[in-house]
Enzyme design. Structure first.
Site, mmCIF file in Angstrom:
data_model
loop_
_atom_site.group_PDB
_atom_site.id
_atom_site.type_symbol
_atom_site.label_atom_id
_atom_site.label_comp_id
_atom_site.label_asym_id
_atom_site.label_seq_id
_atom_site.Cartn_x
_atom_site.Cartn_y
_atom_site.Cartn_z
ATOM 1 C CG MET A 91 8.079 2.605 -8.022
ATOM 2 S SD MET A 91 9.415 3.250 -9.018
ATOM 3 C CE MET A 91 9.549 2.007 -10.284
ATOM 4 C CG ASP A 92 -0.009 -0.009 -8.451
ATOM 5 O OD1 ASP A 92 -0.841 -0.658 -7.795
ATOM 6 O OD2 ASP A 92 -0.085 0.123 -9.695
ATOM 7 N N GLY A 93 0.399 3.109 -9.836
ATOM 8 C CA GLY A 93 -0.529 4.239 -9.927
ATOM 9 C C GLY A 93 -0.156 5.307 -10.941
ATOM 10 C CB SER A 122 2.362 4.134 -4.368
ATOM 11 O OG SER A 122 2.684 3.591 -5.627
#
Lengths: 296, 289
Positions: A47-49, A241
């Protein structure tokens, strides 16, 4: 006249509820069509960003992670509706402890709040009968977070419909080392139990036998069954992501044959269309990958 | 009526999805807004092409050379010719990487799983490796390229093993350029082998259980032959987006670049594109920059 704004509010509330219901119904119809083809049994997410999302929208620090949590709940709902049994998320890496202390503390506070909310009656855990595992070096967490995680695992232990694996204080190389250590300990215990002794003799025949015994003692399955992630099959799809294309020390052992997908959307922007695209691509490659799995 | 309408809308959506693909897929390519300037490329060990910075060059580039059979099929050639073209491309690729200042190039030549392929195909691959390596010994010596072969190697023919030993001995003194060929290699077996080595050393009293950590395990992997065991960049060709049991441990923080091009077509321009994408990335290793 004074009642008019109230009536308008009630009407618009009713309309948005109706739209939501129509959307939910259409989504379930779409899932029925898609599930005529093969559905992945295990999906993993990096779950990046979240922070970039907060910056992009001019929000305060921490709001990105909250928005990310909402996106996660939606994504879990879609996955379980689609019939995906296992979902793994990379919530917090051991490397993340090297961030600024204030940020680490704020993340721990957020995680504690959200872990506790999993036990509420209205939570997604009860809605879908989710069994929750916390995977990682939990000893690195503070007492409160660790206790909350253990309570959730104990409370959901009897659930069996679907599974959520939350990787927290985790990284894959650490998981592999722990599994290797356990395999080594089990091997020594088995050797002692069977009464085998070390050979000090340098004779090549005896050394050869020694090597042969060693070859038999530890196999891949020994390391695999000591992996914390052995409670789930290997992921079929890994979605990261924010457009970054790297694994960041996540599920290295388990993703040898996993399809990787890296949409440009930041995690709070992730939506149904990204999930659908990943699943359709999975379906396209499914027969080839099944053949490869049988060969392994 | 309503359910029928929703069903029809769902079907329409599914049919339209392929048209929406450019919105979804993003590897390095979505960020690649600039084109590489081909005109000012200078071949030589000192000047990187315009748009690339020498100090940002990866030290170790790994490649999964996928697509040789599809390339041969598309060109109306035999599978063996596809592999020949792939081998030729690897030598050009490695040479170009070394010229750009990249120290180590590793290539996934043959996976443990590839033994399941047709016997004739496997035999022809083994013969290709043997012939190619033998013919290139002098080339590697003249270019001062060290060659190492990693993998299980238990099932490969004796004749090929002999050539491997010969080429490794002939080039072991070279330091600046290192070509690693993974033949009969599996990322999981590499870790298992490291585990067995640790058990043996533990029984010999050379290490204690509490000494076993990530650094120790990494030193036992087959990539211990290089100063840079972890690739900075992994390139996989042919459009497939998976690791296929290549370097599992070693790819923990590697940047991945997936190219739709088939391996024999992965020329200089494609490599420069991959390197440009790599140099634009922000590598955080779990922390904030």
């Amino acid at each position: 006249m004074a009642e008019l704004p109230g009536q308008i509010r009630r009407m618009s509330g009713g309309i948005s509820q109706l739209i939501e219901q129509i959307y939910g119904f259409s989504r379930r119809c779409l899932f029925r069509v898609i599930s005529m083809g093969p559905i992945p049994s295990h999906l993993a997410f990096i779950m990046d960003g979240n922070r970039r999302y907060a910056k992009k929208h001019g929000l305060e620090d921490g709001s990105g992670h909250k928005a990310g949590f909402s996106a996660l709940m939606s994504m879990l709902q879609y996955c379980y509706e689609l019939g995906i049994k296992y979902v793994t998320i990379y919530a917090f890496s051991i490397d993340n402890f090297r961030r600024q202390p204030e940020e680490v503390q704020s993340l721990m506070d957020l995680m504690l709040e959200k872990i506790k909310s999993l036990l509420e009656k209205e939570s997604i855990v009860h809605q879908y009968g989710i069994r929750v595992y916390f995977i990682g070096n939990l000893a690195l967490l503070n007492d409160q977070v660790r206790a909350a995680a253990e309570k959730v695992m104990k409370t959901t232990a009897k659930n069996s419909r679907v599974v959520l694996l939350i990787c927290i204080a985790y990284n894959s190389t650490n998981e592999i080392v722990q599994a290797v250590k356990k395999s080594c300990i089990n091997t020594s215990d088995n050797m002692e139990a069977s009464g085998n002794y070390k050979h000090e003799d340098r004779d090549s025949d005896i050394e050869g036998t020694d090597m042969e015994n060693q070859e038999k003692r530890i196999q891949l399955v020994d390391i695999e069954e000591n992996m914390q992630m052995s409670v789930a099959p290997n992921p079929d799809i890994l979605i990261r992501s924010s457009g970054e294309t790297r694994l960041s020390n996540f599920l290295l052992w388990q993703t040898g044959n996993t399809q990787l997908f890296s949409p440009a959307a930041l995690w709070p922007e992730i939506g149904l269309r990204h999930l659908l695209w990943a699943v359709l691509n999975f379906q396209r490659n499914h027969s080839y990958l099944e053949k490869r799995k049988k060969q392994l | 009526m309503l359910s029928l309408l929703c069903f029809l809308l769902s079907l329409l959506f599914l049919l339209l999805l392929p048209c929406l693909r450019p919105c979804f897929s993003a590897k390095g390519s979505l960020k690649d807004k600039k084109k590489i300037d081909k005109g000012t490329y200078v071949v030589g060990e000192e000047e990187p092409p315009k748009g690339l910075r020498r100090e940002l060059m990866p030290r170790h580039v790994a490649v999964i050379m996928d697509g040789n059979r599809r390339w041969a099929k598309q060109a109306g050639l035999l599978t063996s010719q596809g592999y020949e073209a792939g081998a030729k491309r690897l030598i050009e690729f490695a040479e170009l990487c070394f010229k750009l200042g990249i120290n180590t190039v590793s290539a996934f030549a043959f996976s443990t799983e590839n033994w399941e392929r047709h016997k004739i195909e496997v035999k022809s691959l083994m013969y290709l490796f043997q012939r190619y390596l033998k013919s290139k010994i002098q080339f590697f010596q003249s270019k001062e390229i060290r060659v190492s072969v990693i993998g299980n190697l238990a099932k490969i023919p004796e004749s090929l093993l002999g050539i491997i030993t010969e080429i490794e001995d002939a080039t072991k003194s070279y330091k600046k350029k290192h070509l690693i060929l993974a033949i009969d290699y599996s990322g999981r077996f590499d870790i298992l082998r490291a585990c067995k080595s640790i058990v043996k050393k533990s029984e010999q009293g050379l290490i204690r259980e509490e000494d076993v950590d990530e650094t120790l395990l990494e030193r036992e992997l087959q990539t211990k032959c290089t100063e840079f065991p972890s690739p900075d960049l992994l390139i996989r060709t042919s459009g497939e987006q998976r690791i296929s049991n290549f370097f599992l441990w070693q790819l923990a923080y590697s940047e991945l670049f997936f190219s739709p091009v088939l391996w024999p077509d992965f020329d200089k321009d494609k490599l420069l594109e991959a390197l440009a994408s790599y140099q634009r990335r922000e590598r955080r290793f779990g922390c904030r920059v």
